[in-house]
Design an enzyme around this catalytic site. Structure first.
Site, PDB file in Angstrom:
ATOM      1  N   LYS A  54       0.847  -1.204   0.000  1.00 50.85           N
ATOM      2  CA  LYS A  54       0.000   0.000   0.000  1.00 50.85           C
ATOM      3  C   LYS A  54       0.879   1.249   0.000  1.00 50.85           C
ATOM      4  CE  LYS A  54      -3.819  -2.422   2.212  1.00 50.85           C
ATOM      5  NZ  LYS A  54      -4.457  -2.850   3.449  1.00 50.85           N
ATOM      6  N   GLN A  98      -4.124  -1.032   9.656  1.00 49.80           N
ATOM      7  CA  GLN A  98      -4.178  -2.401   9.128  1.00 49.80           C
ATOM      8  C   GLN A  98      -4.768  -3.350  10.173  1.00 49.80           C
ATOM      9  OE1 GLN A  98      -3.226  -3.346   5.914  1.00 49.80           O
ATOM     10  NE2 GLN A  98      -4.046  -5.351   6.455  1.00 49.80           N
ATOM     11  N   ASP A 121     -10.573   3.439   4.273  1.00 53.57           N
ATOM     12  CA  ASP A 121     -10.950   2.020   4.232  1.00 53.57           C
ATOM     13  C   ASP A 121     -12.472   1.862   4.196  1.00 53.57           C
ATOM     14  OD1 ASP A 121      -9.086   0.010   4.011  1.00 53.57           O
ATOM     15  OD2 ASP A 121      -8.572  -0.028   6.141  1.00 53.57           O
TER      16      ASP A 121
END
Ligand code: NAD
Length: 296
Positions: A54, A98, A121
């Site tokens: 990412k 994460q 997200d």
């Protein structure tokens, strides 16, 4: 029938090239560089690979990219303090923590602490609520279902109305938002899960079948209606065979069997996975554009 292979890697590369161009234009015209902060807690090897990927892709898009790596003993209070700092940082437009987090940290508390306007997200309750109430354009849509929708539209175009869509899996991250997006596209949507009676029969009704389960090769060839479009979200590593360092990656769909019935199918790897990262970049660019008052 041999299915058309849906090439997520190529679609993701094209999308990333477009994002890089738009990011350069935003910088030139508004002096705003999209900023993405990725936070990882602990030393889970799969998470480390995802996070590195990412951060690297953000750099390729020309973004301001920062990574915070915290030890496995980090407390919830410490992580919440970092999130608060990133919420207040004007150079950061997207914050990604994460998952999974170590057990001493409640993931929900952390997700709820992220500014919904920086929740790239799309996991915050406010974004989930907007998607569920049909206002996805005002939300950040979770990257995996948003990427899967793009792949479905690449095959079927915009005319999804009236199609029977079956989503296997009901997680907040994939299954539920996937179902909301298909519903917003006027599909007739069924959500199947671990307690569904006669899953094969439910799957056989699908014109569009999305598998987001986490069970290697669960969906068999004879569960799939001839001509269906099959999107395999699952990423499962099989145990290593003798002589192999690592086991093979497979999806939730028995690929060869299903490809013999379906009209189109995503491979694993190279299907939904690359789109997930591309959509994270798109959400970050969208956030930066909203911040700069520019339509995207
Ligand atoms: P999850 O474990 O949160 O949810 C799995 C869902 O599958 C649950 O709703 C459960 O009810 C259902 N399920 C479990 N066993 C079942 C069975 N035998 N029959 C029918 N349904 C069953 O998982 P998740 O986070 O939604 O992820 C699902 C899969 O997608 C995993 O393999 C994960 O690695 C993968 N994933 C891939 C990406 C990507 O970028 N491609 C992103 C996120 C998740």
């Amino acid at each position: 029938m041999t299915a058309q292979l849906i090439d997520g890697k190529a679609s993701a590369a094209a999308l990333i090239a477009r994002i890089a161009t738009d990011a350069a234009l935003l910088l030139e015209t508004k002096q705003v560089r999209p900023g993405l902060a990725v936070v990882i807690v602990g030393d889970d090897p799969a998470s480390q690979v995802y996070v590195a990927n990412k951060s690297r892709t953000a750099e390729r898009c020309g973004f301001h990219s920062v990574q915070h790596t915290l030890g496995p003993d980090t407390s919830e209070v410490q992580l919440l303090a970092l999130v608060a700092k990133l919420n207040a940082d004007p150079a950061i437009h997207g914050i990604l923590v994460q998952l999974p987090l170590p057990k001493q940290i409640a993931a929900n508390a952390v997700i709820r602490a992220i500014d919904p306007a920086k929740d790239v997200d799309g996991f915050h309750d406010i974004n989930a609520g907007r998607i569920a109430s049909g206002a996805a354009h005002e939300a950040f849509v979770p990257c995996t279902p948003a990427g899967a929708m793009i792949l479905i539209r690449e095959v079927l175009g915009e005319a999804l109305a009236g199609k029977n869509a079956v989503v296997v899996g009901r997680s907040n991250i994939v299954g539920k938002p996937m179902a909301s997006l298909l519903l917003a596209a006027d599909c007739t949507v069924t959500i199947a899960h671990s307690r569904t009676a006669d899953l094969p029969a439910v799957c056989r009704g699908a014109d569009i079948l999305v598998a987001a389960v986490g069970r290697p090769e669960l969906i068999r060839g004879d569960w799939v209606k001839p001509g269906a479009v099959v999107v395999d979200v699952g990423i499962n590593r099989l145990p290593a065979a003798p002589g192999e360092a690592k086991g093979r990656l497979v999806g939730d769909v028995a690929f060869d069997e299903v490809a013999a019935h379906a009209a189109a199918i995503t491979p694993v790897p190279g299907g939904v996975g690359p789109m997930t990262i591309a959509l994270l970049m798109l959400n970050t660019l969208t956030s930066a554009c909203r911040h700069a008052g520019v339509a995207i």
